[in-house]
Design an enzyme around this catalytic site. Structure first.
Site, PDB file in Angstrom:
ATOM      1  N   ASP A  63     -11.100   1.330 -23.808  1.00 51.48           N
ATOM      2  CA  ASP A  63     -11.433   1.140 -22.402  1.00 51.48           C
ATOM      3  C   ASP A  63     -11.331   2.445 -21.640  1.00 51.48           C
ATOM      4  OD1 ASP A  63     -11.957  -1.490 -22.405  1.00 51.48           O
ATOM      5  OD2 ASP A  63     -10.101  -2.127 -21.422  1.00 51.48           O
ATOM      6  N   PRO A  95       0.820  -1.221   0.000  1.00 51.03           N
ATOM      7  CA  PRO A  95       0.000   0.000   0.000  1.00 51.03           C
ATOM      8  C   PRO A  95       0.852   1.270   0.000  1.00 51.03           C
ATOM      9  CG  PRO A  95      -0.375  -1.303   2.004  1.00 51.03           C
ATOM     10  CD  PRO A  95       0.537  -2.090   1.137  1.00 51.03           C
ATOM     11  N   ARG A 150      -4.088  -7.516 -20.531  1.00 52.52           N
ATOM     12  CA  ARG A 150      -5.038  -6.899 -21.466  1.00 52.52           C
ATOM     13  C   ARG A 150      -4.383  -6.001 -22.507  1.00 52.52           C
ATOM     14  NH1 ARG A 150     -10.113  -6.581 -20.804  1.00 52.52           N
ATOM     15  NH2 ARG A 150     -10.149  -4.529 -21.778  1.00 52.52           N
ATOM     16  N   GLU A 196       2.366  -7.419   8.522  1.00 53.51           N
ATOM     17  CA  GLU A 196       2.367  -5.963   8.707  1.00 53.51           C
ATOM     18  C   GLU A 196       3.418  -5.268   7.854  1.00 53.51           C
ATOM     19  OE1 GLU A 196       1.589  -8.156  11.064  1.00 53.51           O
ATOM     20  OE2 GLU A 196      -0.478  -7.446  11.082  1.00 53.51           O
TER      21      GLU A 196
HETATM   22 CL1  6GU Z   1      -0.250  -3.764  -3.219  1.00 51.91          CL
HETATM   23  N1  6GU Z   1      -0.960  -4.508  -0.791  1.00 51.91           N
HETATM   24  C1  6GU Z   1      -1.736  -4.425   0.314  1.00 51.91           C
HETATM   25  N2  6GU Z   1      -1.467  -5.225   1.350  1.00 51.91           N
HETATM   26  N3  6GU Z   1      -2.746  -3.581   0.426  1.00 51.91           N
HETATM   27  C2  6GU Z   1      -2.986  -2.795  -0.631  1.00 51.91           C
HETATM   28  C3  6GU Z   1      -2.238  -2.830  -1.800  1.00 51.91           C
HETATM   29  C4  6GU Z   1      -1.196  -3.706  -1.841  1.00 51.91           C
HETATM   30  N4  6GU Z   1      -2.721  -1.914  -2.659  1.00 51.91           N
HETATM   31  C5  6GU Z   1      -3.746  -1.357  -2.028  1.00 51.91           C
HETATM   32  N5  6GU Z   1      -3.910  -1.870  -0.807  1.00 51.91           N
END
Ligand code: 6GU
Length: 248
Positions: A180, A100, A165, A127
């Site tokens: 798209d 994230p 794609r 984590e």
């Molecule tokens: Cl790539 N990993 C995780 N654990 N959560 C996420 C993500 C990735 N992308 C958005 N949320």
């Protein structure tokens, strides 16, 4: 395109890669995917892959050794930029950590990734991962959006689908990907198929008119209207040269 995926949960990938466009791309030889179980590279008799954070904090972190061992085994060369190791980063495929904290996955990023003939994806878990993995092993970090998933696996599937794609020949028809949403910087407008009337609701006359120019103009208008209503941020990002309403 060959994609290596390092994960603690290789079974999670079996369904999605065996259906639809991904399956056809693999059958046509456009795409191959190799799943690598991180556990097989774990440390010691118990094949340990995670441990508690130094300094104390809740949860577990992925240790660096299994991840580095997995990538070095897959690429068959040193890849960790250790204090005493020289690595020619320029000759490596992208080594991407799904997290994230990564840069957001957009259609532009998808197209950039699709230009490579190989990708290595590392699915983060728990984590997080030891910071030395980000600093001295990976060449890119990608997130699929501002929400938290339990691990990088679902994000890796999203990335593989989006990249597949745009590989030439993957769709079975050639204009699809360009039209798209997001390829043009606009959302797609409304579309209709048979029947022409359903429970009193008609397909717009213009689409049945056979008048190709009017249909194209209507579609552009509708795409702009929908984008203005739902994603005005996309219109602001577009350059004027992409804007079909400019110069008219
Ligand atoms: Cl790539 N990993 C995780 N654990 N959560 C996420 C993500 C990735 N992308 C958005 N949320």
């Amino acid at each position: 395109m060959h994609i290596d995926i390092i994960t603690l949960f290789p079974h999670m990938f079996q369904g999605p890669f065996e259906e639809g466009i991904l399956r056809r791309a693999r059958e046509k030889g456009l795409l191959s995917i190799a799943l690598h179980d991180l556990r097989a590279f774990g440390v010691g008799k118990h094949r340990q892959v995670d441990d508690v954070p130094y300094g104390g904090a809740p949860g577990m972190l992925l240790r660096p050794e299994p991840i580095v061992a997995a990538v070095e085994s897959i690429l068959d060369r040193p890849v960790f930029r250790g204090a005493d190791t020289a690595v020619e980063v320029e000759t490596l495929p992208p080594i991407i950590l799904l997290t994230p904290q990564g840069r957001p996955l957009t259609q532009a990023v998808v197209k950039e990734l699709a230009r490579h003939d190989r990708l290595v994806l590392i699915c983060g878990r728990y984590e997080g991962v030891d910071e030395r993995v980000r600093e001295f092993l990976v060449t890119d970090e990608i997130s699929i959006g501002d929400y938290v998933l339990s691990g990088g696996e679902l994000a890796a599937m999203v990335l593989v689908d989006a990249v597949t794609r745009v590989l030439p020949g993957a769709l079975g028809y050639e204009r699809g990907a360009e039209e798209d949403s997001f390829a043009s910087g606009l959302l797609e407008g409304p579309q209709y198929t048979r029947p022409p009337e359903f429970r009193g609701r008609q397909v717009p006359d213009v689409l049945l008119s056979g008048h190709h120019e009017r249909i194209a103009a209507w579609r552009r208008d509708q795409a702009l209207k929908r984008t203005r209503e739902r994603r005005p941020d996309l219109l602001e990002k577009r350059t004027s040269s992409e804007d079909p309403s400019s110069g008219e």
